[in-house]
Scaffold this motif. Structure first.
Motif, PDB file in Angstrom:
ATOM      1  N   ILE A  30      11.814  -0.441  22.964  1.00  0.00           N
ATOM      2  CA  ILE A  30      11.887  -0.320  24.399  1.00  0.00           C
ATOM      3  C   ILE A  30      10.501  -0.433  24.923  1.00  0.00           C
ATOM      4  N   ASN A  31       9.496  -0.594  24.251  1.00  0.00           N
ATOM      5  CA  ASN A  31       7.990  -0.383  24.188  1.00  0.00           C
ATOM      6  C   ASN A  31       7.313  -1.726  23.435  1.00  0.00           C
ATOM      7  N   PRO A  32       7.688  -2.871  23.885  1.00  0.00           N
ATOM      8  CA  PRO A  32       7.095  -3.796  23.132  1.00  0.00           C
ATOM      9  C   PRO A  32       5.976  -4.069  22.708  1.00  0.00           C
ATOM     10  N   GLN A  33       5.085  -4.264  21.567  1.00  0.00           N
ATOM     11  CA  GLN A  33       3.848  -4.551  21.264  1.00  0.00           C
ATOM     12  C   GLN A  33       3.348  -5.999  21.087  1.00  0.00           C
ATOM     13  N   ALA A  34       4.443  -6.941  21.378  1.00  0.00           N
ATOM     14  CA  ALA A  34       4.294  -8.164  20.893  1.00  0.00           C
ATOM     15  C   ALA A  34       5.327  -9.015  21.673  1.00  0.00           C
ATOM     16  N   PRO A  35       5.074 -10.195  22.042  1.00  0.00           N
ATOM     17  CA  PRO A  35       6.072 -10.978  22.974  1.00  0.00           C
ATOM     18  C   PRO A  35       7.602 -10.896  22.265  1.00  0.00           C
ATOM     19  N   HIS A  37       9.833  -8.200  19.782  1.00  0.00           N
ATOM     20  CA  HIS A  37       9.327  -6.910  18.935  1.00  0.00           C
ATOM     21  C   HIS A  37      10.773  -6.384  18.929  1.00  0.00           C
ATOM     22  N   VAL A  38      11.504  -6.589  17.743  1.00  0.00           N
ATOM     23  CA  VAL A  38      12.861  -6.197  17.554  1.00  0.00           C
ATOM     24  C   VAL A  38      12.714  -5.172  16.537  1.00  0.00           C
ATOM     25  N   LEU A  39      13.752  -4.027  16.615  1.00  0.00           N
ATOM     26  CA  LEU A  39      14.038  -3.188  15.625  1.00  0.00           C
ATOM     27  C   LEU A  39      15.192  -3.397  14.763  1.00  0.00           C
ATOM     28  N   VAL A  40      15.101  -3.473  13.425  1.00  0.00           N
ATOM     29  CA  VAL A  40      16.079  -3.514  12.734  1.00  0.00           C
ATOM     30  C   VAL A  40      16.713  -2.235  11.896  1.00  0.00           C
ATOM     31  N   ILE A  41      17.798  -1.632  11.974  1.00  0.00           N
ATOM     32  CA  ILE A  41      18.250  -0.299  11.365  1.00  0.00           C
ATOM     33  C   ILE A  41      19.305  -0.664  10.621  1.00  0.00           C
ATOM     34  N   HIS A  42      19.702   0.247   9.609  1.00  0.00           N
ATOM     35  CA  HIS A  42      20.859   0.237   9.042  1.00  0.00           C
ATOM     36  C   HIS A  42      21.894   1.108   9.642  1.00  0.00           C
ATOM     37  N   LYS A  43      23.091   0.839   9.421  1.00  0.00           N
ATOM     38  CA  LYS A  43      24.173   1.929  10.040  1.00  0.00           C
ATOM     39  C   LYS A  43      24.157   3.018   9.195  1.00  0.00           C
ATOM     40  N   ASP A  77      10.741 -17.921  13.148  1.00  0.00           N
ATOM     41  CA  ASP A  77      10.942 -18.066  11.567  1.00  0.00           C
ATOM     42  C   ASP A  77      10.086 -19.123  11.306  1.00  0.00           C
ATOM     43  N   GLU A  78       9.771 -20.043  11.851  1.00  0.00           N
ATOM     44  CA  GLU A  78       8.869 -21.250  11.296  1.00  0.00           C
ATOM     45  C   GLU A  78       7.598 -21.004  11.547  1.00  0.00           C
ATOM     46  N   LYS A  79       7.003 -20.390  12.800  1.00  0.00           N
ATOM     47  CA  LYS A  79       5.788 -20.313  12.955  1.00  0.00           C
ATOM     48  C   LYS A  79       5.155 -18.654  11.963  1.00  0.00           C
ATOM     49  N   GLY A  80       6.058 -17.959  11.805  1.00  0.00           N
ATOM     50  CA  GLY A  80       5.881 -16.432  11.078  1.00  0.00           C
ATOM     51  C   GLY A  80       5.575 -15.435  11.931  1.00  0.00           C
ATOM     52  N   TYR A  81       5.681 -14.235  11.348  1.00  0.00           N
ATOM     53  CA  TYR A  81       5.851 -12.941  11.936  1.00  0.00           C
ATOM     54  C   TYR A  81       5.394 -11.957  11.491  1.00  0.00           C
ATOM     55  N   ARG A  82       5.281 -10.801  11.899  1.00  0.00           N
ATOM     56  CA  ARG A  82       5.004  -9.530  11.051  1.00  0.00           C
ATOM     57  C   ARG A  82       5.927  -8.632  10.852  1.00  0.00           C
ATOM     58  N   VAL A  83       6.219  -7.859   9.915  1.00  0.00           N
ATOM     59  CA  VAL A  83       7.262  -6.999   9.583  1.00  0.00           C
ATOM     60  C   VAL A  83       6.620  -5.828   9.206  1.00  0.00           C
ATOM     61  N   ILE A  84       6.866  -4.665  10.068  1.00  0.00           N
ATOM     62  CA  ILE A  84       6.123  -3.313   9.653  1.00  0.00           C
ATOM     63  C   ILE A  84       7.341  -2.132   9.549  1.00  0.00           C
TER      64      ILE A  84
END
Ligand code: AMP
Ligand code: ZN
Length: 115
Positions: A30-35, A37-43, A77-84
């Motif tokens: 809801i408050n993106p810190q990059a172009p 910014h997706v959150l992944v959560i487990h059910k 995916d090709e350029k790369g990204y950060r996972v936090i």
């Protein structure tokens, strides 16, 4: 009431879905810190990494396979990204449902942490 991210999974709290399968849900921060910014959560609700056990460790595989799907969907995916993962209070965690931030869409994500 209860856990915000569990409410997002159930649909009680609205979100912008990016990807979903039977195990995980991914949505726009809801408050993106990059172009991107997706959150992944487990059910399955677990608060943080300390709650992982050998019995539930498939949670991490499910999350990171979904990270890969999200990166492909968003074309980073090709350029790369950060996972936090902000884990625990000192790690900056504010929502107590384990989640993975997928951030990218820039040529350089900059320094890893603020010193
Ligand atoms: P963390 O500090 O790792 O616990 O990150 C929590 C993240 O959840 C932050 O990046 C917030 O912007 C994000 N967030 C909080 N509420 C919502 C919401 N209702 N929908 C989407 N993202 C949210
Ligand atoms: Zn939850």
């Amino acid at each position: 009431m209860g856990c915000l991210f569990c409410n997002i999974i159930s649909g009680a709290t609205p979100s912008k879905k990016v990807y979903e399968n039977e195990k995980v849900y991914a949505f726009e921060d809801i408050n993106p810190q990059a172009p991107v910014h997706v959150l992944v959560i487990h059910k399955t609700h677990i608060e943080k990494l300390e709650d992982l056990t050998a019995a539930n460790s498939s949670i991490m595989a499910d999350l990171f396979l979904a990270v890969k799907e999200v990166a492909e969907i968003r074309g980073i995916d090709e350029k790369g990204y950060r996972v936090i993962i902000n884990n625990g209070t000192a790690g900056g965690q504010v929502i107590w449902h384990l989640h993975v931030h997928v951030m990218g869409g820039k040529d350089d994500m900059g320094p890893m942490v603020v010193r």
